[in-house]
Motif scaffolding. Sequence first.
Motif, PDB file in Angstrom:
ATOM      1  N   ASP A  58      13.475  10.233   4.821  1.00  0.00           N
ATOM      2  CA  ASP A  58      14.130  10.708   6.049  1.00  0.00           C
ATOM      3  C   ASP A  58      15.237   9.752   6.481  1.00  0.00           C
ATOM      4  OD1 ASP A  58      12.236  12.753   6.041  1.00  0.00           O
ATOM      5  OD2 ASP A  58      11.045  11.889   7.660  1.00  0.00           O
ATOM      6  N   ARG A  59      15.015   8.442   6.284  1.00  0.00           N
ATOM      7  CA  ARG A  59      15.987   7.441   6.738  1.00  0.00           C
ATOM      8  C   ARG A  59      17.221   7.356   5.848  1.00  0.00           C
ATOM      9  NH1 ARG A  59      11.234   4.463   7.714  1.00  0.00           N
ATOM     10  NH2 ARG A  59      11.463   3.351   5.758  1.00  0.00           N
ATOM     11  N   VAL A  60      17.072   7.611   4.554  1.00  0.00           N
ATOM     12  CA  VAL A  60      18.184   7.328   3.647  1.00  0.00           C
ATOM     13  C   VAL A  60      18.913   8.567   3.122  1.00  0.00           C
ATOM     14  CG1 VAL A  60      17.185   5.123   2.938  1.00  0.00           C
ATOM     15  CG2 VAL A  60      16.726   7.167   1.571  1.00  0.00           C
ATOM     16  N   LEU A  61      18.287   9.725   3.176  1.00  0.00           N
ATOM     17  CA  LEU A  61      18.950  10.915   2.651  1.00  0.00           C
ATOM     18  C   LEU A  61      19.842  11.543   3.719  1.00  0.00           C
ATOM     19  CD1 LEU A  61      15.978  12.358   0.631  1.00  0.00           C
ATOM     20  CD2 LEU A  61      18.089  11.391  -0.269  1.00  0.00           C
ATOM     21  N   PRO A  62      20.987  12.063   3.299  1.00  0.00           N
ATOM     22  CA  PRO A  62      21.874  12.706   4.279  1.00  0.00           C
ATOM     23  C   PRO A  62      21.147  13.861   4.975  1.00  0.00           C
ATOM     24  CG  PRO A  62      22.973  12.445   2.149  1.00  0.00           C
ATOM     25  CD  PRO A  62      21.532  12.087   1.938  1.00  0.00           C
ATOM     26  N   PRO A  63      21.319  13.991   6.281  1.00  0.00           N
ATOM     27  CA  PRO A  63      20.609  15.026   7.034  1.00  0.00           C
ATOM     28  C   PRO A  63      20.863  16.444   6.535  1.00  0.00           C
ATOM     29  CG  PRO A  63      21.802  13.575   8.535  1.00  0.00           C
ATOM     30  CD  PRO A  63      22.164  13.175   7.141  1.00  0.00           C
ATOM     31  N   ASP A  64      22.025  16.682   5.939  1.00  0.00           N
ATOM     32  CA  ASP A  64      22.322  18.028   5.467  1.00  0.00           C
ATOM     33  C   ASP A  64      21.951  18.236   3.998  1.00  0.00           C
ATOM     34  OD1 ASP A  64      24.321  16.315   4.604  1.00  0.00           O
ATOM     35  OD2 ASP A  64      25.944  17.745   4.923  1.00  0.00           O
ATOM     36  N   ALA A  65      21.494  17.185   3.325  1.00  0.00           N
ATOM     37  CA  ALA A  65      21.040  17.343   1.939  1.00  0.00           C
ATOM     38  C   ALA A  65      19.789  18.220   1.934  1.00  0.00           C
ATOM     39  CB  ALA A  65      20.729  15.980   1.326  1.00  0.00           C
ATOM     40  N   PRO A  66      19.684  19.144   0.995  1.00  0.00           N
ATOM     41  CA  PRO A  66      18.533  20.050   1.021  1.00  0.00           C
ATOM     42  C   PRO A  66      17.205  19.352   0.757  1.00  0.00           C
ATOM     43  CG  PRO A  66      19.929  20.501  -0.892  1.00  0.00           C
ATOM     44  CD  PRO A  66      20.602  19.432  -0.093  1.00  0.00           C
ATOM     45  N   ALA A  67      16.274  19.564   1.667  1.00  0.00           N
ATOM     46  CA  ALA A  67      14.904  19.087   1.481  1.00  0.00           C
ATOM     47  C   ALA A  67      14.045  20.220   0.947  1.00  0.00           C
ATOM     48  CB  ALA A  67      14.330  18.575   2.805  1.00  0.00           C
ATOM     49  N   LEU A  68      14.271  21.432   1.468  1.00  0.00           N
ATOM     50  CA  LEU A  68      13.510  22.609   1.055  1.00  0.00           C
ATOM     51  C   LEU A  68      14.476  23.758   0.811  1.00  0.00           C
ATOM     52  CD1 LEU A  68      10.714  22.527   3.792  1.00  0.00           C
ATOM     53  CD2 LEU A  68      10.592  21.583   1.474  1.00  0.00           C
ATOM     54  N   ILE A  69      14.241  24.466  -0.288  1.00  0.00           N
ATOM     55  CA  ILE A  69      15.006  25.673  -0.588  1.00  0.00           C
ATOM     56  C   ILE A  69      13.986  26.757  -0.891  1.00  0.00           C
ATOM     57  CG2 ILE A  69      16.665  26.778  -2.121  1.00  0.00           C
ATOM     58  CD1 ILE A  69      17.821  23.945  -2.657  1.00  0.00           C
ATOM     59  N   HIS A  70      14.054  27.850  -0.132  1.00  0.00           N
ATOM     60  CA  HIS A  70      13.124  28.961  -0.311  1.00  0.00           C
ATOM     61  C   HIS A  70      13.933  30.239  -0.251  1.00  0.00           C
ATOM     62  CE1 HIS A  70       9.816  31.745   0.985  1.00  0.00           C
ATOM     63  NE2 HIS A  70       9.226  31.098   0.001  1.00  0.00           N
ATOM     64  N   GLY A  71      14.188  30.826  -1.412  1.00  0.00           N
ATOM     65  CA  GLY A  71      15.064  31.993  -1.447  1.00  0.00           C
ATOM     66  C   GLY A  71      16.447  31.585  -0.975  1.00  0.00           C
ATOM     67  N   GLU A  72      16.950  32.297   0.001  1.00  0.00           N
ATOM     68  CA  GLU A  72      18.266  31.983   0.572  1.00  0.00           C
ATOM     69  C   GLU A  72      18.191  30.914   1.669  1.00  0.00           C
ATOM     70  OE1 GLU A  72      21.196  33.215  -0.595  1.00  0.00           O
ATOM     71  OE2 GLU A  72      19.882  34.014  -2.167  1.00  0.00           O
ATOM     72  N   ARG A  73      17.004  30.569   2.077  1.00  0.00           N
ATOM     73  CA  ARG A  73      16.827  29.616   3.177  1.00  0.00           C
ATOM     74  C   ARG A  73      16.909  28.181   2.667  1.00  0.00           C
ATOM     75  NH1 ARG A  73      11.533  29.070   7.021  1.00  0.00           N
ATOM     76  NH2 ARG A  73      12.415  27.547   8.445  1.00  0.00           N
ATOM     77  N   SER A  92       0.841  -1.189   0.000  1.00  0.00           N
ATOM     78  CA  SER A  92       0.000   0.000   0.000  1.00  0.00           C
ATOM     79  C   SER A  92       0.882   1.247   0.000  1.00  0.00           C
ATOM     80  CB  SER A  92      -0.895  -0.011   1.237  1.00  0.00           C
ATOM     81  OG  SER A  92      -1.687   1.127   1.275  1.00  0.00           O
ATOM     82  N   TRP A  93       0.592   2.198  -0.890  1.00  0.00           N
ATOM     83  CA  TRP A  93       1.364   3.431  -0.970  1.00  0.00           C
ATOM     84  C   TRP A  93       0.755   4.489  -0.071  1.00  0.00           C
ATOM     85  CZ3 TRP A  93       5.907   3.905  -3.419  1.00  0.00           C
ATOM     86  CH2 TRP A  93       6.249   2.908  -4.327  1.00  0.00           C
ATOM     87  N   ASN A  94       1.619   5.204   0.635  1.00  0.00           N
ATOM     88  CA  ASN A  94       1.185   6.285   1.499  1.00  0.00           C
ATOM     89  C   ASN A  94       2.297   7.326   1.532  1.00  0.00           C
ATOM     90  OD1 ASN A  94       1.189   7.653   4.283  1.00  0.00           O
ATOM     91  ND2 ASN A  94      -0.884   6.829   4.103  1.00  0.00           N
ATOM     92  N   PHE A  95       1.922   8.598   1.375  1.00  0.00           N
ATOM     93  CA  PHE A  95       2.927   9.659   1.355  1.00  0.00           C
ATOM     94  C   PHE A  95       3.717   9.735   2.658  1.00  0.00           C
ATOM     95  CE2 PHE A  95      -0.056  11.500  -1.878  1.00  0.00           C
ATOM     96  CZ  PHE A  95       0.796  11.337  -2.962  1.00  0.00           C
ATOM     97  N   GLY A  96       3.085   9.470   3.800  1.00  0.00           N
ATOM     98  CA  GLY A  96       3.794   9.486   5.072  1.00  0.00           C
ATOM     99  C   GLY A  96       4.899   8.444   5.109  1.00  0.00           C
ATOM    100  N   ASP A  97       4.603   7.240   4.588  1.00  0.00           N
ATOM    101  CA  ASP A  97       5.614   6.184   4.536  1.00  0.00           C
ATOM    102  C   ASP A  97       6.750   6.561   3.590  1.00  0.00           C
ATOM    103  OD1 ASP A  97       4.145   4.607   6.318  1.00  0.00           O
ATOM    104  OD2 ASP A  97       3.113   3.533   4.705  1.00  0.00           O
ATOM    105  N   LEU A  98       6.410   7.164   2.447  1.00  0.00           N
ATOM    106  CA  LEU A  98       7.447   7.590   1.502  1.00  0.00           C
ATOM    107  C   LEU A  98       8.364   8.640   2.133  1.00  0.00           C
ATOM    108  CD1 LEU A  98       5.343   7.847  -1.775  1.00  0.00           C
ATOM    109  CD2 LEU A  98       7.037   6.109  -1.204  1.00  0.00           C
TER     110      LEU A  98
END
Length: 183
Positions: free
Chosen positions: A13-28, A2-8
């Motif tokens: 969260d488990r496999v991507l490096p913690p410092d890899a960008p998840a969100l970029i908004h302007g300079e943030r 079963s597919w669920n966005f929360g599970d995805l």
Amino acid sequence: MSWNFGDLLDGCDRVLPPDAPALIHGERRIGWGDFARRSNALARAFQAHGGAPGDKVAFYLRNDPAYVEALAACFKARLVHVNVNYRYLDDDLHYIFDNSDAKFVVFDGDFAERVDAVRGRLPKVEAWLQVGGETAPFAEPYEDWAGGGDGTPLAIERSGEDLLFIYTGGTTGMPKGVVWRHE
């Protein structure tokens, strides 16, 4: 399976490096580690304030990292996102909040006056979360919910039947709610 966005999102969260960008908004830039921690903390805060699977969370926000954090939190906690066009005024706001059965409303501080004008007619809304600005007396600071608390994964069973709720603003009549299953 079963597919669920929360599970995805938990998987990312488990496999991507913690410092890899998840969100970029302007300079943030917000790394995956912070995004995961904040969205998990917000999901837990919704639950702690009575949020149960299927409860609606209205988003009266501009495009901003808080929108994506709150969306992820909804997916993770099995809550239902309800979009609200940030250009809507009193009657449209009341209609969407009421028609969607919103239990929570997350709104931009720039819209506090508009929200205050309609909130008295919305007894089903149990909490108003304000993003940015000086927090209105009737609201709670979004940052308190997203920035504190337990940021670990929720470890709950989700379903492909969990919902995503989108209001469409057509050219005739009031906006219509369209519901999609995660799967």
